[in-house]
Write a protein that holds these residues in place. Sequence first.
Motif, PDB file in Angstrom:
ATOM      1  N   ALA A 280      78.750  39.573 -70.728  1.00 28.99           N
ATOM      2  CA  ALA A 280      79.640  39.345 -69.589  1.00 28.99           C
ATOM      3  C   ALA A 280      78.847  38.922 -68.357  1.00 28.99           C
ATOM      4  O   ALA A 280      77.717  39.383 -68.141  1.00 28.99           O
ATOM      5  N   PRO A 281      79.423  38.057 -67.520  1.00 27.83           N
ATOM      6  CA  PRO A 281      78.696  37.593 -66.319  1.00 27.83           C
ATOM      7  C   PRO A 281      78.291  38.720 -65.386  1.00 27.83           C
ATOM      8  O   PRO A 281      77.233  38.656 -64.757  1.00 27.83           O
ATOM      9  N   GLN A 282      79.105  39.777 -65.275  1.00 23.39           N
ATOM     10  CA  GLN A 282      78.740  40.866 -64.369  1.00 23.39           C
ATOM     11  C   GLN A 282      77.504  41.615 -64.849  1.00 23.39           C
ATOM     12  O   GLN A 282      76.835  42.292 -64.053  1.00 23.39           O
ATOM     13  N   ASN A 283      77.178  41.523 -66.142  1.00 22.16           N
ATOM     14  CA  ASN A 283      75.958  42.144 -66.658  1.00 22.16           C
ATOM     15  C   ASN A 283      74.772  41.187 -66.648  1.00 22.16           C
ATOM     16  O   ASN A 283      73.622  41.624 -66.589  1.00 22.16           O
ATOM     17  N   LEU A 284      75.060  39.893 -66.712  1.00 27.50           N
ATOM     18  CA  LEU A 284      73.974  38.919 -66.714  1.00 27.50           C
ATOM     19  C   LEU A 284      73.202  38.907 -65.401  1.00 27.50           C
ATOM     20  O   LEU A 284      72.029  38.510 -65.375  1.00 27.50           O
ATOM     21  N   ARG A 285      73.815  39.333 -64.339  1.00 29.39           N
ATOM     22  CA  ARG A 285      73.115  39.304 -63.047  1.00 29.39           C
ATOM     23  C   ARG A 285      71.966  40.307 -63.000  1.00 29.39           C
ATOM     24  O   ARG A 285      71.109  40.225 -62.124  1.00 29.39           O
ATOM     25  N   PHE A 286      71.938  41.272 -63.959  1.00 28.67           N
ATOM     26  CA  PHE A 286      70.834  42.224 -64.015  1.00 28.67           C
ATOM     27  C   PHE A 286      69.683  41.736 -64.896  1.00 28.67           C
ATOM     28  O   PHE A 286      68.622  42.350 -64.920  1.00 28.67           O
ATOM     29  N   VAL A 287      69.884  40.661 -65.636  1.00 31.25           N
ATOM     30  CA  VAL A 287      68.857  40.166 -66.561  1.00 31.25           C
ATOM     31  C   VAL A 287      67.771  39.447 -65.771  1.00 31.25           C
ATOM     32  O   VAL A 287      68.044  38.517 -65.014  1.00 31.25           O
ATOM     33  N   ASN A 288      66.527  39.884 -65.953  1.00 33.28           N
ATOM     34  CA  ASN A 288      65.386  39.225 -65.311  1.00 33.28           C
ATOM     35  C   ASN A 288      64.220  39.030 -66.268  1.00 33.28           C
ATOM     36  O   ASN A 288      63.100  38.758 -65.832  1.00 33.28           O
ATOM     37  N   CYS A 289      64.483  39.185 -67.579  1.00 34.45           N
ATOM     38  CA  CYS A 289      63.407  39.047 -68.555  1.00 34.45           C
ATOM     39  C   CYS A 289      63.982  38.558 -69.878  1.00 34.45           C
ATOM     40  O   CYS A 289      65.035  39.043 -70.315  1.00 34.45           O
ATOM     41  N   LEU A 290      63.293  37.613 -70.513  1.00 30.17           N
ATOM     42  CA  LEU A 290      63.651  37.116 -71.834  1.00 30.17           C
ATOM     43  C   LEU A 290      62.542  37.499 -72.805  1.00 30.17           C
ATOM     44  O   LEU A 290      61.387  37.100 -72.619  1.00 30.17           O
ATOM     45  N   LEU A 291      62.892  38.280 -73.834  1.00 29.99           N
ATOM     46  CA  LEU A 291      61.934  38.676 -74.851  1.00 29.99           C
ATOM     47  C   LEU A 291      62.194  37.886 -76.123  1.00 29.99           C
ATOM     48  O   LEU A 291      63.325  37.860 -76.631  1.00 29.99           O
ATOM     49  N   ILE A 292      61.157  37.258 -76.637  1.00 33.29           N
ATOM     50  CA  ILE A 292      61.243  36.454 -77.854  1.00 33.29           C
ATOM     51  C   ILE A 292      60.501  37.186 -78.960  1.00 33.29           C
ATOM     52  O   ILE A 292      59.304  37.455 -78.833  1.00 33.29           O
ATOM     53  N   GLY A 293      61.214  37.550 -80.011  1.00 30.53           N
ATOM     54  CA  GLY A 293      60.615  38.254 -81.130  1.00 30.53           C
ATOM     55  C   GLY A 293      60.570  37.391 -82.374  1.00 30.53           C
ATOM     56  O   GLY A 293      60.687  36.156 -82.317  1.00 30.53           O
ATOM     57  N   SER A 294      60.425  38.054 -83.517  1.00 29.65           N
ATOM     58  CA  SER A 294      60.350  37.346 -84.793  1.00 29.65           C
ATOM     59  C   SER A 294      61.692  37.304 -85.514  1.00 29.65           C
ATOM     60  O   SER A 294      61.740  36.962 -86.697  1.00 29.65           O
ATOM     61  N   ILE A 295      62.774  37.664 -84.834  1.00 31.48           N
ATOM     62  CA  ILE A 295      64.103  37.594 -85.437  1.00 31.48           C
ATOM     63  C   ILE A 295      64.559  36.137 -85.415  1.00 31.48           C
ATOM     64  O   ILE A 295      64.723  35.547 -84.344  1.00 31.48           O
ATOM     65  N   PRO A 296      64.788  35.532 -86.587  1.00 35.05           N
ATOM     66  CA  PRO A 296      65.162  34.108 -86.600  1.00 35.05           C
ATOM     67  C   PRO A 296      66.666  33.909 -86.438  1.00 35.05           C
ATOM     68  O   PRO A 296      67.477  34.786 -86.764  1.00 35.05           O
ATOM     69  N   ILE A 297      67.030  32.748 -85.939  1.00 29.53           N
ATOM     70  CA  ILE A 297      68.429  32.327 -85.942  1.00 29.53           C
ATOM     71  C   ILE A 297      68.793  31.925 -87.371  1.00 29.53           C
ATOM     72  O   ILE A 297      68.007  31.270 -88.050  1.00 29.53           O
TER      73      ILE A 297
END
Length: 654
Positions: A591-608
């Motif tokens: 939800a957009p109201q929760n996205l405003r707290f995101v300040n980090c993107l973690l990239i792991g080994s989980i594939p699409i």
Amino acid sequence: MANRRLNPASLLRRQRSRRRRRKAALQSPPAPPEKKARGGPDVLQRSAREFARGLLSARPSQPPPTDEEASDEGEMLTAVEAKEGRAFLLLPQGQALTFTGKCSLTCLYGSVRVFGFNIVPDQPPYHLFSPYSHCALTIEAVAYKEPETSGKEMKAEAKSILRAHLVPRDARCKLMKDFIPQCSMILLERLDTPATRFIHSYSNFSHIFKAKRQKAPSFTPEDTVLASVGAGKQDPRSGLLMSESTLSAVEELVQACQDEDEGCPIVLVCGPKSVGKSTFNRYLINILLNSLPCIEFLDCDLGQPEFTPPGCVSLINVTEPLLGPPFTHQHTPRKMVYFGATSCEQDTERYIDTLKYVFNAYERDVPLVINTMGWVKGAGLLLLIDVIRLLAPSHIVQISAEDFRDMPQLSPEYIHCTAGLHTRGKALLRRKSLNGMEDSGQQGLAQAGFHPPHPGHQLLCVQPEFPGAGNAGTGRTHSSVLRDMAILAYLGQLQPPDVESVFPLHSLIPYQVPFNAVALRVIHTDVAPAHILYSVNASWVGLCQVPDQVPCNADGPVLLMHTPICNCLGFGIVRGVDTDKKLYHILTPVAPQNLRFVNCLLIGSIPIPNCIFLNQVGIEGEIPYVTSEYNYDISGAGKLKLKKHLKRREHTQP
């Protein structure tokens, strides 16, 4: 059917069986009074053992029904179709319907049980998901307290309920013809959700809810009615099978959770792969929700989590029954950390720190069920000892397959005295007895004046008895496929709820995130700063919130030097990277109201999942991110296959 009618012996046996059942139903004593639970449905007052035993859809102590008995049982089911996508079923007490498919269930009269959860009238409809990748669900009619009215008044009440649902007269007459005391009447409706529509849009999973063909020569009228709502009748032996040891464990846990004097139990379920840990957890939670308003669930299994995509450690407050596999109930946890891998073998210290971080959010006001990984050999067993010491459960349910004898019993003495992977065990004191023999264990510790720092836990050993228990190679569906379905179900939340058609992911509008708004960190490997954008593009990322402020970098992406242990608010796909405008294009259902707290993107080994790349509809020419000109003959082009069964040189015998 004609051949069966010409067999008078078979016809006579069926008529006698029906008369015996109806006579027993008419002479059955009234059920005990109900107990109204706070926040939950009505449950029967009885002892813990009777309560646990009564919640089973199939009992291993009884021999499986023969084909003729199964056929006779199926004839007791009365099903009529009111209109398209709606069916009414009449189930006598003790009668069960095992099915494959998906549908919505509403109890109109009486009481039914599905996967341990009791459903009674005046409750909202419940969604049932029974794919062929898991054991089939069973709808069972159970005893209930009848009103103090005559049988004629009970029939009149049932008729009025059917009229309220606009059931045609012929259908009402057919149902009421077989109506007897202690019958349960349910409404099944066709079910279609955005997540299942999205999963069905990929050919690999388009038949996940379709029943496999049975050996029966033809469909019965009841089968046709069930097919109209998306359900296919299955052999009762394909449903949930519970062993006697499972009964005893459920009995102890129900008693502990209902006893308010003992506090809130912490139940840890462990065992090797493919022994039914997840099934046991779901069943136990459903049973407890019959009398408790909510249950806390700590998911420590990175590869097969219950409520989230893979690679997470999470704490979830469960208030609704789990009437399907994990990909049918993806929820936002109360606390979640993205570990970024399906195994912690390469970084066990960070795994322990992650468990500490998530477990600290547990407030100990409701019972807690803990799900663990199936890695219980070698270092995995030592890590499990560390986890038990960290979480200090009051009950440990150890599920062991018959052919898996390498795992020791996790008794309180064993956990207290055995060294873990990161913790030390207290040395077991030994004393010499008068006859010269060594005596060790709890008695020796007590006589030596040494006592554990806490009373320890209660160990409940469970021996599963379903076919293929403990053999990871005989599962119905591979674990990687189940992980793909969990990710697809999570992405299915992007689909509009009121639109029947499925929108491909590349047709949805992503969020534009500036480079300097979020920091980046690749968890599972070291990436050169010059290549970091290649790693981010077309990747599955965790949308996280680090407590520290992200430093601004106007020239390029912001990089973190260490992997943080922080809150994860959800997940997304980086659809593209605009290096000119310095923007990330991220597709996410958060939800957009929760996205405003995101300040980090973690990239792991989980594939699409590969199907997302390969099945992009409406694309002309080459498919983005997919290439057909790939030469596996080049050294290093293919993924190396680990041979874990081979020992290293330092561990081999000379």
